[in-house]
Design a protein around this motif. Structure first.
Motif, PDB file in Angstrom:
ATOM      1  N   ARG A   1       0.801  -1.298   0.151  1.00  0.00           N
ATOM      2  CA  ARG A   1       0.644   0.521   0.033  1.00  0.00           C
ATOM      3  C   ARG A   1       0.931   1.199  -0.266  1.00  0.00           C
ATOM      4  N   PHE A   2       1.857   1.154   0.869  1.00  0.00           N
ATOM      5  CA  PHE A   2       2.815   2.700   0.721  1.00  0.00           C
ATOM      6  C   PHE A   2       3.735   1.898   0.035  1.00  0.00           C
ATOM      7  N   THR A   3       4.730   3.209   0.009  1.00  0.00           N
ATOM      8  CA  THR A   3       6.205   3.163  -1.182  1.00  0.00           C
ATOM      9  C   THR A   3       6.800   4.422  -0.205  1.00  0.00           C
ATOM     10  N   ILE A   4       8.035   3.945  -0.288  1.00  0.00           N
ATOM     11  CA  ILE A   4       8.527   5.099  -0.422  1.00  0.00           C
ATOM     12  C   ILE A   4      10.251   5.232  -1.377  1.00  0.00           C
ATOM     13  N   SER A   5      10.438   6.786  -1.746  1.00  0.00           N
ATOM     14  CA  SER A   5      11.225   6.628  -2.361  1.00  0.00           C
ATOM     15  C   SER A   5      11.883   8.146  -2.339  1.00  0.00           C
ATOM     16  N   ARG A   6      13.154   8.536  -3.247  1.00  0.00           N
ATOM     17  CA  ARG A   6      14.301  10.183  -2.823  1.00  0.00           C
ATOM     18  C   ARG A   6      14.324   9.953  -4.025  1.00  0.00           C
ATOM     19  N   ASP A   7      14.592  11.606  -4.022  1.00  0.00           N
ATOM     20  CA  ASP A   7      15.392  12.240  -5.269  1.00  0.00           C
ATOM     21  C   ASP A   7      16.839  11.556  -4.828  1.00  0.00           C
ATOM     22  N   LYS A   8      17.131  12.351  -6.667  1.00  0.00           N
ATOM     23  CA  LYS A   8      18.817  11.944  -6.772  1.00  0.00           C
ATOM     24  C   LYS A   8      19.669  12.357  -5.811  1.00  0.00           C
ATOM     25  N   ALA A   9      19.206  13.676  -5.304  1.00  0.00           N
ATOM     26  CA  ALA A   9      20.188  13.798  -4.977  1.00  0.00           C
ATOM     27  C   ALA A   9      20.636  13.083  -3.120  1.00  0.00           C
ATOM     28  N   HIS A  10      19.248  12.629  -2.890  1.00  0.00           N
ATOM     29  CA  HIS A  10      18.989  12.036  -1.069  1.00  0.00           C
ATOM     30  C   HIS A  10      18.716  13.493  -0.469  1.00  0.00           C
ATOM     31  N   ASN A  11      17.824  14.578  -0.302  1.00  0.00           N
ATOM     32  CA  ASN A  11      17.906  15.810   0.056  1.00  0.00           C
ATOM     33  C   ASN A  11      16.473  14.973   0.107  1.00  0.00           C
ATOM     34  N   THR A  12      15.410  14.617  -0.215  1.00  0.00           N
ATOM     35  CA  THR A  12      14.195  14.305  -0.152  1.00  0.00           C
ATOM     36  C   THR A  12      14.104  13.143   0.201  1.00  0.00           C
ATOM     37  N   VAL A  13      12.530  12.615   1.340  1.00  0.00           N
ATOM     38  CA  VAL A  13      12.236  11.315   1.136  1.00  0.00           C
ATOM     39  C   VAL A  13      10.941  11.733   1.094  1.00  0.00           C
ATOM     40  N   TYR A  14      10.174  10.832   0.471  1.00  0.00           N
ATOM     41  CA  TYR A  14       8.716  10.411  -0.087  1.00  0.00           C
ATOM     42  C   TYR A  14       7.747   9.072   0.653  1.00  0.00           C
ATOM     43  N   LEU A  15       6.966   9.703   0.748  1.00  0.00           N
ATOM     44  CA  LEU A  15       6.602   8.144   0.983  1.00  0.00           C
ATOM     45  C   LEU A  15       4.991   8.419   0.399  1.00  0.00           C
ATOM     46  N   HIS A  16       4.539   7.500  -0.324  1.00  0.00           N
ATOM     47  CA  HIS A  16       3.463   7.474  -1.376  1.00  0.00           C
ATOM     48  C   HIS A  16       2.823   6.404  -0.562  1.00  0.00           C
ATOM     49  N   MET A  17       1.641   6.792   0.071  1.00  0.00           N
ATOM     50  CA  MET A  17       0.014   5.786   0.624  1.00  0.00           C
ATOM     51  C   MET A  17      -1.591   6.046   0.442  1.00  0.00           C
ATOM     52  N   ASN A  18      -1.750   4.718  -0.384  1.00  0.00           N
ATOM     53  CA  ASN A  18      -2.027   4.370  -1.014  1.00  0.00           C
ATOM     54  C   ASN A  18      -3.820   3.825   0.010  1.00  0.00           C
ATOM     55  N   SER A  19      -5.223   3.732  -0.546  1.00  0.00           N
ATOM     56  CA  SER A  19      -5.469   2.461  -0.084  1.00  0.00           C
ATOM     57  C   SER A  19      -5.264   2.383   2.122  1.00  0.00           C
ATOM     58  N   LEU A  20      -5.705   3.874   2.350  1.00  0.00           N
ATOM     59  CA  LEU A  20      -5.129   4.206   4.109  1.00  0.00           C
ATOM     60  C   LEU A  20      -6.193   4.076   4.359  1.00  0.00           C
ATOM     61  N   LYS A  21      -5.913   3.650   5.117  1.00  0.00           N
ATOM     62  CA  LYS A  21      -7.144   2.714   6.221  1.00  0.00           C
ATOM     63  C   LYS A  21      -7.093   3.682   8.411  1.00  0.00           C
ATOM     64  N   PRO A  22      -8.555   3.440   8.486  1.00  0.00           N
ATOM     65  CA  PRO A  22      -8.288   4.047   9.597  1.00  0.00           C
ATOM     66  C   PRO A  22      -7.177   3.960  11.050  1.00  0.00           C
ATOM     67  N   GLU A  23      -6.885   2.701  10.411  1.00  0.00           N
ATOM     68  CA  GLU A  23      -5.786   2.377  11.941  1.00  0.00           C
ATOM     69  C   GLU A  23      -4.451   2.779  11.021  1.00  0.00           C
ATOM     70  N   ASP A  24      -4.473   3.454  10.344  1.00  0.00           N
ATOM     71  CA  ASP A  24      -3.290   4.159   9.869  1.00  0.00           C
ATOM     72  C   ASP A  24      -3.244   5.762  10.506  1.00  0.00           C
ATOM     73  N   THR A  25      -3.369   5.915  11.364  1.00  0.00           N
ATOM     74  CA  THR A  25      -3.899   7.570  11.960  1.00  0.00           C
ATOM     75  C   THR A  25      -3.276   7.180  12.264  1.00  0.00           C
ATOM     76  N   ALA A  26      -2.146   8.477  12.276  1.00  0.00           N
ATOM     77  CA  ALA A  26      -0.951   8.474  13.539  1.00  0.00           C
ATOM     78  C   ALA A  26      -0.281  10.142  12.885  1.00  0.00           C
ATOM     79  N   VAL A  27       0.398  10.558  14.115  1.00  0.00           N
ATOM     80  CA  VAL A  27       1.741  11.084  13.487  1.00  0.00           C
ATOM     81  C   VAL A  27       2.724  10.623  12.410  1.00  0.00           C
ATOM     82  N   TYR A  28       3.069  11.187  11.902  1.00  0.00           N
ATOM     83  CA  TYR A  28       3.975  10.492  11.126  1.00  0.00           C
ATOM     84  C   TYR A  28       5.846  11.362  11.314  1.00  0.00           C
TER      85      TYR A  28
END
Length: 116
Positions: free
Chosen positions: A67-94
């Protein structure tokens, strides 16, 4: 001194999607490496990490695999978290997580709420 800045949290309905971003500040040497989350009353838990050169080696909590995919830019300056099919139990502070050598750093956290 702020080293990592997160963005992209918010309120989404079950089944929806969000993308979180974590960028190191201009003056920071911290390498963003991944995401953890903490729900009320629970301990902070790993969500996903991306480590190493090239495309990086990824690791996911069993609860988010597929459901989730982590990725980053080529310079390793930024990390992304792509979250799909979210569920109520994913509720949290990230929280974004990064390191410089052996020193660990955390972002300020961004709230993700999954609710109808």
């Amino acid at each position: 001194q702020v080293q990592l800045v997160e963005s992209g949290g918010g309120l989404v309905q079950p089944g929806g999607s969000l993308r979180l971003s974590c960028a190191r500040t201009r003056i920071s040497r911290v390498i963003p490496l991944g995401w953890y989350r903490q729900a009320p009353g629970n301990q902070r838990e790993l969500v996903a990490t991306i480590i190493g050169g090239g495309g990086g080696t990824t690791n996911y909590a069993d609860s988010v695999k597929g459901r989730f995919t982590i990725s980053r830019d080529k310079a390793h300056n930024t990390v992304y978290l792509h979250m799909n099919s979210l569920k109520p139990e994913d509720t949290a502070v990230y929280f974004c997580y990064g390191k410089v050598g052996l020193q660990e750093y955390w972002g300020q956290g961004t709230q993700v709420t999954v609710s109808s």
